[in-house]
Design an enzyme around this catalytic site. Structure first.
Site, short mmCIF file in Angstrom:
data_model
loop_
_atom_site.label_atom_id
_atom_site.label_comp_id
_atom_site.label_asym_id
_atom_site.label_seq_id
_atom_site.Cartn_x
_atom_site.Cartn_y
_atom_site.Cartn_z
N CYS A 195 10.77 -35.28 -16.85
CA CYS A 195 10.93 -33.83 -16.74
C CYS A 195 12.17 -33.49 -15.92
O CYS A 195 12.25 -33.88 -14.74
CB CYS A 195 9.68 -33.22 -16.11
SG CYS A 195 9.81 -31.46 -15.78
N CYS B 273 11.33 -31.48 -12.76
CA CYS B 273 10.70 -32.34 -11.75
C CYS B 273 11.75 -33.17 -11.01
O CYS B 273 11.66 -33.38 -9.79
CB CYS B 273 9.66 -33.24 -12.39
SG CYS B 273 8.33 -32.36 -13.24
#
Length: 278
Positions: free
Chosen positions: A56, A59
């Site tokens: 991600c 993230c």
């Protein structure tokens, strides 16, 4: 030939790097790793938990801020943790993770979803100024320890297990994709049949059919409560038959008496009629 002093500098830099590696590793250890085995530790104390995935981009951008915030965990008396949803699918289902990254705050078993700015300063203010009190906690029905969320966690783990088996069939055993699907279809069919047979067996044991129930013969000594109405009906029928027999006997006796009286009258009237004729 290189002078001796030129070799000292690279060696010193290498020593500094090796000396700083454990320190960097110690900094990263401030963020605790939560798994399916130790997630119940979140129910005690105060926690900030990040749910992330290595692939991600958001993230990845959050990781430096999260690591810096974890350095303040001891001063703020808060535990900073993270969960890799790709490695822990059960926790992903238990907390209903639908977006990444997702941050939760937990205080003595009460979970609140953090939706503020994702910077170190904002995280620190959220804990120090107790801004989490203005957020409504997650309902107990949807809490991670509830029966509903435990079932959801088991469902996510089952899906991950099916995916692992699918990859094993294709990559290790060399089966085609349709072959793997056929194996799962057959397994689903057999498990459905087995479950249906078990349910029929249990239902038959708990609620047996009326045709198969043995019909007990009523005894005169001990009669169950269910046969008492039948007994009363039989007694009433017997009483009616006795009344009828008594009435018939009485009518017969009356007829006999009338017949005897008529015979006596005829006998008494016989001589009188003879004298009249003479």
């Amino acid at each position: 030939m290189t002078p001796p002093g030129s070799r000292v500098v690279p060696v010193a830099v290498l020593l500094l790097l090796l000396w700083g590696a454990p320190w960097t590793h110690g900094r990263r250890s401030d963020v605790r790793i939560i798994t399916d085995e130790n997630w119940k530790e979140l129910l005690e104390g105060e926690w900030m938990i990040e749910f992330y995935a290595p692939w991600c981009p958001a993230c990845q951008n959050l990781q430096p801020e999260w690591e810096s915030f974890a350095e303040w965990g001891e001063d703020l008396e808060v535990n900073v943790a993270k969960v890799d949803v790709t490695e822990q699918p059960g926790l992903s289902g238990r907390f209903i993770i639908t977006a990444l990254p997702t941050i939760y705050h937990c205080k003595d078993g009460e979970f609140r979803r953090y939706q503020g700015p994702r910077t170190k300063k904002d995280f620190i203010n959220f804990i120090s100024e107790k801004e989490w009190k203005s957020i409504e906690p997650v309902s107990s029905w949807f809490g991670p320890g509830s029966v509903l969320m435990s079932s959801m966690s088991a469902l996510f783990q089952l899906s991950m297990w099916i995916r692992t088996c699918h990859n094993y069939f294709i990559e290790d055993l060399g089966l085609p994709v349709w072959g793997s699907y056929a194996v799962f279809a057959l397994a689903t069919l057999l498990s459905g049949l087995l479950l249906g047979l078990c349910m029929i067996f249990v239902a038959d044991c708990l609620f047996p059919s009326k045709r198969r129930r043995p019909q007990p013969y009523p005894s005169k000594k001990l009669l169950p409560e269910s046969s008492q109405p039948l007994q009363k009906v039989e007694e009433e029928q017997e009483a009616d038959e006795e009344d009828v027999s008594e009435e018939e006997a009485g009518s017969k006796e009356g007829a006999n008496k009338d017949f005897a009286q008529n015979a006596i009258r005829q006998r008494t009237l016989g001589p009188s009629l003879a004298t009249d004729k003479s």
